[in-house]
Write a protein that holds these residues in place. Structure first.
Motif, PDB file in Angstrom:
ATOM      1  N   ALA A  48    -112.077  33.637 -61.029  1.00  0.00           N
ATOM      2  CA  ALA A  48    -111.342  32.668 -59.632  1.00  0.00           C
ATOM      3  C   ALA A  48    -113.428  31.428 -58.928  1.00  0.00           C
ATOM      4  CB  ALA A  48    -111.657  33.403 -58.685  1.00  0.00           C
ATOM      5  N   ALA A  49    -114.039  32.186 -59.687  1.00  0.00           N
ATOM      6  CA  ALA A  49    -115.430  31.554 -59.286  1.00  0.00           C
ATOM      7  C   ALA A  49    -115.897  30.437 -60.687  1.00  0.00           C
ATOM      8  CB  ALA A  49    -116.621  32.125 -59.369  1.00  0.00           C
ATOM      9  N   GLU A  50    -115.390  31.239 -61.609  1.00  0.00           N
ATOM     10  CA  GLU A  50    -115.464  30.047 -62.734  1.00  0.00           C
ATOM     11  C   GLU A  50    -114.828  28.363 -62.628  1.00  0.00           C
ATOM     12  OE1 GLU A  50    -114.982  31.743 -66.416  1.00  0.00           O
ATOM     13  OE2 GLU A  50    -116.976  33.311 -66.379  1.00  0.00           O
ATOM     14  N   LEU A  51    -113.116  28.705 -62.015  1.00  0.00           N
ATOM     15  CA  LEU A  51    -112.648  27.756 -61.728  1.00  0.00           C
ATOM     16  C   LEU A  51    -113.003  26.827 -60.672  1.00  0.00           C
ATOM     17  CD1 LEU A  51    -109.139  29.922 -62.535  1.00  0.00           C
ATOM     18  CD2 LEU A  51    -110.297  27.894 -64.581  1.00  0.00           C
ATOM     19  N   ARG A  52    -113.226  27.367 -59.497  1.00  0.00           N
ATOM     20  CA  ARG A  52    -113.594  26.900 -58.553  1.00  0.00           C
ATOM     21  C   ARG A  52    -115.026  25.513 -59.045  1.00  0.00           C
ATOM     22  NH1 ARG A  52    -114.052  31.632 -56.162  1.00  0.00           N
ATOM     23  NH2 ARG A  52    -112.298  32.565 -54.510  1.00  0.00           N
ATOM     24  N   GLN A  53    -116.040  25.995 -59.440  1.00  0.00           N
ATOM     25  CA  GLN A  53    -116.828  26.027 -59.913  1.00  0.00           C
ATOM     26  C   GLN A  53    -116.811  24.121 -61.615  1.00  0.00           C
ATOM     27  OE1 GLN A  53    -119.873  27.574 -62.401  1.00  0.00           O
ATOM     28  NE2 GLN A  53    -121.632  26.501 -61.976  1.00  0.00           N
TER      29      GLN A  53
END
Length: 259
Positions: A48-53
């Motif tokens: 999730a963090a990677e996709l947000r960024q």
């Protein structure tokens, strides 16, 4: 290519890694706000963090087994009016059918047939009322080409395919489509076989494994989750509204048929 779905809301089941993650990334790239899901909360949080960024969209995490009613409820609470649903779940392991008892059979059917049907039931009427809906089910090439020792997975996914084939025709006039993607040999953990989570394959061993597994694939390579995800995203686009009730192999030509 602008897929025309920027700002749409999508639920992608079992999307912390592999094909589900490939679909989540492609939909996020297309501008959708997404709800991702996976059994490993730590891995899911990292995804999730990677996709947000990477894409600057809203990404909501719902950890847990999507086959559990409470996790399904949590997904729908996180996204009460989804425009897009991608059904995905882990399949039963390779096993001789003689080793299956009733409990194992029911678990496989629940995970790979009942669960996606329950989620379709939950979202399809809202999609129809709003005049837009895209449902993509990740099944398996084994629906078309039986694979020994994968009989339970094949049977459950074939049941899902037949069940939703009729449903798809009942909502097509309200711009809701239901299609199935049938992965062949794609480079995911399932093709790596048993290994410790988080371990990195030796590059030489990985190359040898991929060459061996893809030897009978006309494309002479394994597919990637990224290209699989882009096909999913297209089926979810405004341009795919005239495609419904279809089974689309993503297999590098492995399934041999002229029709």
């Amino acid at each position: 290519m602008d897929l025309g779905i920027r700002g749409r809301k999508a639920i992608i089941c079992a999307s912390s890694k592999g094909l589900g993650r490939g679909c989540a990334a492609a939909l996020a790239e297309a501008g959708c706000d997404i709800v991702v899901n996976g059994r490993n909360a730590e891995l899911l949080a990292g995804t999730a963090a990677e996709l947000r960024q990477a894409y600057g969209v809203k990404v909501t995490e719902v950890p847990g087994d999507v086959s559990r009613p409470d996790i399904q409820a949590a997904l729908l609470a996180a996204c009460p009016e989804p425009d897009i649903l991608v059904n995905n779940n882990g399949g039963p392991p390779f096993r001789d059918f003689r080793e299956l008892d009733r409990a194992k059979i029911l678990e496989g059917v629940t995970n790979n047939m009942v669960t996606p049907i329950e989620l379709v039931q939950a979202v399809v009427d809202g999609m129809a009322a709003r005049g837009f809906g895209r449902i993509v089910n990740i099944t398996s090439l084994s629906v078309y080409t039986p694979i020994p020792r994968l009989d339970l997975s094949s049977g459950a996914r074939a049941g899902l395919t037949s069940f939703l084939a009729g449903v798809a025709r009942t909502v097509a006039d309200r711009n809701v489509t239901i299609n199935n993607l049938l992965p062949g040999k794609l480079d995911t953990d399932r093709l790596r076989g048993p290994h410790e989570a988080g371990t990195v394959e030796d590059p030489k061993a990985a190359a040898e494994r991929k060459a061996r597994i893809s030897a009978d694939v006309p494309a002479k390579r394994l597919g990637t989750p990224e290209e699989f995800g882009q096909i999913c995203a297209f089926l979810c686009s405004v341009y795919a509204g005239y495609i419904t009730g279809q089974n689309i192999p993503v297999d590098g030509g492995l399934y041999v048929s002229a029709f």
